[in-house]
Design a protein around this motif. Structure first.
Motif, PDB file in Angstrom:
ATOM      1  N   GLY A  26       0.828  -1.199   0.000  1.00  0.00           N
ATOM      2  CA  GLY A  26       0.000   0.000   0.000  1.00  0.00           C
ATOM      3  C   GLY A  26       0.863   1.248   0.000  1.00  0.00           C
ATOM      4  N   ILE A  27       0.251   2.407   0.224  1.00  0.00           N
ATOM      5  CA  ILE A  27       0.978   3.660   0.127  1.00  0.00           C
ATOM      6  C   ILE A  27       2.114   3.743   1.139  1.00  0.00           C
ATOM      7  N   ALA A  28       1.910   3.232   2.352  1.00  0.00           N
ATOM      8  CA  ALA A  28       2.965   3.295   3.372  1.00  0.00           C
ATOM      9  C   ALA A  28       4.149   2.428   2.986  1.00  0.00           C
ATOM     10  N   GLY A  29       3.886   1.205   2.517  1.00  0.00           N
ATOM     11  CA  GLY A  29       4.964   0.325   2.091  1.00  0.00           C
ATOM     12  C   GLY A  29       5.641   0.804   0.831  1.00  0.00           C
ATOM     13  N   ALA A  30       4.852   1.317  -0.119  1.00  0.00           N
ATOM     14  CA  ALA A  30       5.404   1.805  -1.388  1.00  0.00           C
ATOM     15  C   ALA A  30       6.315   3.004  -1.157  1.00  0.00           C
ATOM     16  N   ALA A  31       5.878   3.944  -0.309  1.00  0.00           N
ATOM     17  CA  ALA A  31       6.686   5.134  -0.040  1.00  0.00           C
ATOM     18  C   ALA A  31       7.973   4.763   0.684  1.00  0.00           C
ATOM     19  N   ALA A  32       7.904   3.820   1.630  1.00  0.00           N
ATOM     20  CA  ALA A  32       9.115   3.364   2.313  1.00  0.00           C
ATOM     21  C   ALA A  32      10.061   2.694   1.326  1.00  0.00           C
ATOM     22  N   GLN A 385       9.966  -5.692  21.921  1.00  0.00           N
ATOM     23  CA  GLN A 385      10.020  -7.120  22.227  1.00  0.00           C
ATOM     24  C   GLN A 385      10.541  -7.952  21.057  1.00  0.00           C
ATOM     25  N   LEU A 386      10.611  -7.340  19.851  1.00  0.00           N
ATOM     26  CA  LEU A 386      11.120  -8.074  18.697  1.00  0.00           C
ATOM     27  C   LEU A 386      12.020  -7.148  17.872  1.00  0.00           C
ATOM     28  N   PRO A 387      13.283  -7.018  18.252  1.00  0.00           N
ATOM     29  CA  PRO A 387      14.191  -6.141  17.514  1.00  0.00           C
ATOM     30  C   PRO A 387      14.267  -6.525  16.030  1.00  0.00           C
ATOM     31  N   GLY A 388      14.318  -5.501  15.208  1.00  0.00           N
ATOM     32  CA  GLY A 388      14.356  -5.692  13.758  1.00  0.00           C
ATOM     33  C   GLY A 388      13.027  -5.473  13.082  1.00  0.00           C
ATOM     34  N   LEU A 389      11.941  -5.393  13.876  1.00  0.00           N
ATOM     35  CA  LEU A 389      10.596  -5.202  13.313  1.00  0.00           C
ATOM     36  C   LEU A 389      10.153  -3.758  13.493  1.00  0.00           C
ATOM     37  N   ILE A 390       9.738  -3.130  12.388  1.00  0.00           N
ATOM     38  CA  ILE A 390       9.132  -1.808  12.395  1.00  0.00           C
ATOM     39  C   ILE A 390       7.685  -1.959  11.939  1.00  0.00           C
ATOM     40  N   LEU A 391       6.749  -1.402  12.703  1.00  0.00           N
ATOM     41  CA  LEU A 391       5.348  -1.398  12.311  1.00  0.00           C
ATOM     42  C   LEU A 391       4.996  -0.066  11.656  1.00  0.00           C
ATOM     43  N   SER A 392       4.168  -0.128  10.625  1.00  0.00           N
ATOM     44  CA  SER A 392       3.669   1.069   9.950  1.00  0.00           C
ATOM     45  C   SER A 392       2.212   0.799   9.597  1.00  0.00           C
ATOM     46  N   ALA A 393       1.308   1.161  10.508  1.00  0.00           N
ATOM     47  CA  ALA A 393      -0.097   0.764  10.356  1.00  0.00           C
ATOM     48  C   ALA A 393      -0.981   1.675  11.202  1.00  0.00           C
ATOM     49  N   GLY A 394      -2.299   1.450  11.099  1.00  0.00           N
ATOM     50  CA  GLY A 394      -3.252   2.190  11.923  1.00  0.00           C
ATOM     51  C   GLY A 394      -3.454   3.620  11.475  1.00  0.00           C
ATOM     52  N   TYR A 395      -3.503   3.853  10.154  1.00  0.00           N
ATOM     53  CA  TYR A 395      -3.576   5.227   9.653  1.00  0.00           C
ATOM     54  C   TYR A 395      -4.963   5.851   9.763  1.00  0.00           C
ATOM     55  N   SER A 396      -5.948   5.077  10.193  1.00  0.00           N
ATOM     56  CA  SER A 396      -7.226   5.590  10.699  1.00  0.00           C
ATOM     57  C   SER A 396      -7.994   6.440   9.687  1.00  0.00           C
ATOM     58  N   GLY A 397      -7.885   6.083   8.412  1.00  0.00           N
ATOM     59  CA  GLY A 397      -8.676   6.741   7.384  1.00  0.00           C
ATOM     60  C   GLY A 397      -8.074   8.006   6.840  1.00  0.00           C
ATOM     61  N   HIS A 398      -6.861   8.362   7.281  1.00  0.00           N
ATOM     62  CA  HIS A 398      -6.215   9.555   6.726  1.00  0.00           C
ATOM     63  C   HIS A 398      -4.747   9.296   6.479  1.00  0.00           C
ATOM     64  N   GLY A 399      -4.445   8.104   5.912  1.00  0.00           N
ATOM     65  CA  GLY A 399      -3.066   7.726   5.677  1.00  0.00           C
ATOM     66  C   GLY A 399      -2.541   8.003   4.282  1.00  0.00           C
TER      67      GLY A 399
END
Length: 443
Positions: A26-32, A385-399
């Motif tokens: 999606g847009i968050a993954g594509a932009a990253a 609790q899990l080094p190496g993992l970045i979360l990018s989520a929960g944009y709540s309708g305005h991402g």
């Protein structure tokens, strides 16, 4: 049916390893992906369906600062700067146009709330003007309502959801990124308590750094690894019209509809705040965290009781092994039905407000599942609790509008670079320990 998207051609061979793997196109993954590739990072993006096929092609396409929660302002300011650069930088048409946007209202209380927001926004040098009744009428030529007033945000704009994520990904591929669609990530490979790879349906990719930008599926993916991520999913409806002589030249919001002009001469339309709730296991699990938000928005939600979400889709209570079929392979593209009452109401309201649009016809309508956090602020964060993992989520309708900023911040975090903005408001820990977890502000 799915909204329009542009096609992206896959890379040829799944690699054995990568510096960074992104889960979700999606847009968050594509932009990253773009931000990493342009810096020369060896990045692989893996998508269970097609690039941009879920919520990132189903949103309104607005790119706005106006009426955002203050915590998001630094990120959207950066995102708007990037939107203006990205067409030339990527060599792709992403549809961004800096047109400004207008809100108009019959309600004095709205004007008071917008004025209060404007006073706060001045500290960020955001240009936004309260409109009196006459000015609101001038800004909306052909409208039938005698507005009480409105607000005009000069530096905001809009882009094309069908073009944006695919265009960024194609540009990233020209910089060396590898992209694999129809390839679900079943889970993470973990060694010595940290990420050591991603397990896809086509095999293992070794990596020590992962960005999970899986939209409505992110919470389910995290639960498989014992990570608690409170997300609530609401289904929104939007539609696009056939081309017509455009009488609305910028994103326009009023109580009965919200509209954006498209490049092809049509419009994307929705009705603000309206949604459908089809809760499953996840919705029940996190109902306590979302109770205040639910109570505030109950009148605009249609609740559809069903057992189906408990057994399929991102709300399900699912168990799977990494060497067997996962829920992500069972549902390649999440495609909820449109609410045709909202389509009919939005179209009628638009034509009623602008009689010059008589003859306006719906070309296509769709539903989209919006993943939200309890405070309506995204998670863009490491998980301690899990080094190496970045979360990018929960944009709540305005991402969508914030996407280029979110992608840059995730890219900074995953490479240990100096963050483009202070990441504290987006930290994962606030959802678990309640630190700084405020109720949603303006959205």
């Amino acid at each position: 049916m799915p909204a329009l998207i542009q096609y992206v051609q896959d890379s040829l061979h799944l690699p054995d390893s990568a510096e960074v793997v992104i889960i979700g196109g999606g847009i968050a993954g594509a932009a990253a992906c773009w931000e990493l590739a342009r810096k020369g990072i060896n990045v692989v993006l893996v998508e269970k369906g097609l690039i941009g096929a879920e919520q990132s092609s189903r949103n309104w396409g607005w790119c706005r600062q106006q009426n955002r929660d203050e915590r998001e302002l630094p990120l959207i300011i950066h995102a708007l700067q990037r939107w203006q650069e990205l067409n030339d930088e990527t060599g792709e048409e992403l549809g961004f146009r800096k047109t400004g946007l207008v809100y108009a209202t019959r309600n004095e209380q709205d004007i008071g709330a917008w004025d209060k927001w404007n006073q706060m926004a001045k500290t960020y040098a955001i240009r936004s003007n309260i409109l009196n009744a006459e000015q609101a009428k001038i800004m909306t030529p052909g409208s039938t309502t005698e507005w009480k007033g409105g607000v005009h945000s000069l530096d905001d704009g809009h882009a094309e959801p069908s073009m944006a994520a695919p265009g960024m990904v194609r540009a990233a591929m020209r910089k060396g990124a590898q992209v694999f669609q129809q390839c679900a990530v079943r889970g993470l490979d973990i060694s010595a308590g940290r990420v050591s790879g991603v397990i896809t349906e086509r095999g293992l990719i070794k990596t020590s750094r992962v960005i999970c930008a899986a939209g409505a599926w992110t919470s389910m993916f995290c639960r498989r690894h014992g990570i608690d991520l409170p997300l609530g999913n609401v289904i929104g409806t939007a539609f696009r019209t056939l081309p017509i002589k455009q009488v609305i030249a910028f994103p326009f919001y009023t109580e009965s509809f919200a509209v954006r002009p498209q490049i092809d001469g049509g419009y994307t339309v929705s009705v603000s705040g309206r949604g459908r709730l089809e809760a499953g296991f996840q919705g029940v699990k996190y109902s306590g965290q979302f109770f205040s938000t639910f109570k505030a928005r109950r009148k605009n939600l249609t609740i559809v009781p069903s057992l189906k979400p408990f057994f399929s889709g991102p709300e399900a209570l699912a168990h799977w092994s990494f060497d067997g079929l996962s829920p992500f392979e069972k549902m390649r593209i999440l495609d909820p039905a449109a609410d045709h009452r909202i389509v009919e109401e939005g179209l009628a309201a638009m034509v009623r407000e602008f009689p010059d649009l008589q003859g306006l016809r719906v070309a296509q309508s769709w539903g989209g599942m919006i993943d939200s956090t309890p405070d309506a602020i995204p998670v863009i964060s490491e998980v301690n609790q899990l080094p190496g993992l970045i979360l990018s989520a929960g944009y709540s309708g305005h991402g969508f509008g914030i996407g280029p900023g979110a992608g840059r911040l995730a890219a900074d975090l995953v490479t240990n670079a100096t963050p483009i903005v202070d990441p504290t408001p987006y930290r994962y820990s606030r959802l678990i320990d309640g630190s700084g977890l405020d109720t949603p502000g303006m959205m």
